[in-house]
Motif scaffolding. Structure first.
Motif, PDB file in Angstrom:
ATOM      1  N   ASN A   1       0.807  -1.237   0.000  1.00  0.00           N
ATOM      2  CA  ASN A   1       0.000   0.000   0.000  1.00  0.00           C
ATOM      3  C   ASN A   1       0.836   1.282   0.000  1.00  0.00           C
ATOM      4  O   ASN A   1       0.379   2.327   0.456  1.00  0.00           O
ATOM      5  CB  ASN A   1      -0.993   0.015   1.159  1.00  0.00           C
TER       6      ASN A   1
ATOM      7  N   ASN B   1      -3.652   5.347   0.550  1.00  0.00           N
ATOM      8  CA  ASN B   1      -4.854   5.951   1.130  1.00  0.00           C
ATOM      9  C   ASN B   1      -4.701   7.453   1.328  1.00  0.00           C
ATOM     10  O   ASN B   1      -5.682   8.196   1.256  1.00  0.00           O
ATOM     11  CB  ASN B   1      -5.222   5.253   2.437  1.00  0.00           C
TER      12      ASN B   1
ATOM     13  N   TYR C   1      -7.562   3.166  -7.346  1.00  0.00           N
ATOM     14  CA  TYR C   1      -8.865   2.477  -7.299  1.00  0.00           C
ATOM     15  C   TYR C   1      -8.820   1.178  -8.098  1.00  0.00           C
ATOM     16  O   TYR C   1      -9.370   0.161  -7.679  1.00  0.00           O
ATOM     17  CB  TYR C   1      -9.982   3.379  -7.806  1.00  0.00           C
TER      18      TYR C   1
ATOM     19  N   GLN D   1      -7.005  -1.344  -6.079  1.00  0.00           N
ATOM     20  CA  GLN D   1      -7.854  -1.822  -4.997  1.00  0.00           C
ATOM     21  C   GLN D   1      -9.042  -2.650  -5.497  1.00  0.00           C
ATOM     22  O   GLN D   1      -9.811  -3.155  -4.699  1.00  0.00           O
ATOM     23  CB  GLN D   1      -8.379  -0.644  -4.174  1.00  0.00           C
TER      24      GLN D   1
ATOM     25  N   THR E   1     -11.791  -1.652  -7.034  1.00  0.00           N
ATOM     26  CA  THR E   1     -13.085  -1.050  -6.738  1.00  0.00           C
ATOM     27  C   THR E   1     -13.696  -0.505  -8.023  1.00  0.00           C
ATOM     28  O   THR E   1     -13.013  -0.360  -9.031  1.00  0.00           O
ATOM     29  CB  THR E   1     -12.964   0.109  -5.727  1.00  0.00           C
TER      30      THR E   1
END
Length: 108
Positions: A23, A55, A92, A95, A97
């Protein structure tokens, strides 16, 4: 991760490449057919993305770029953030998503 973005107003076309591990952004680069402002902003963006947690990148916007020292006229704000838009959308994608942002999501 690779992400392509296009600025329909000026025609800038950019591909952003992110290397992510645990991450964290390990490497960032870009290619494309971009204006001088976009090229400068995308290059500058490297200074505020490498070694950052993904993040933290998701919370960035034009104000973040401006606070870091890159300011443009109101007409060129899209050029200043196209690499950020591409990077957030790449994260994104990483991840897995369905989320995707647009310029309007991160401009004042």
């Amino acid at each position: 991760i690779k992400q392509h973005e296009w600025n329909s107003i000026c025609g800038d076309d950019i591909n952003v490449f992110l290397k992510i591990k645990n991450n964290k952004i390990l490497d960032y680069s870009f290619t494309g057919n971009t204006s001088m402002v976009t090229t400068a902003a995308a290059s500058f963006f490297a200074e505020i993305i490498i070694d950052q947690n993904i993040n933290d990148i998701l919370d960035r916007n034009y104000q973040t770029i401006q606070d870091a020292g890159f300011t443009v006229s109101p007409r060129r704000k899209r050029a200043a953030v196209i690499a950020l838009v591409a990077s957030i959308n790449a994260i994104y994608q990483y991840q897995k998503t369905d989320k995707k942002i647009t310029f309007e999501d991160i401009l004042d």
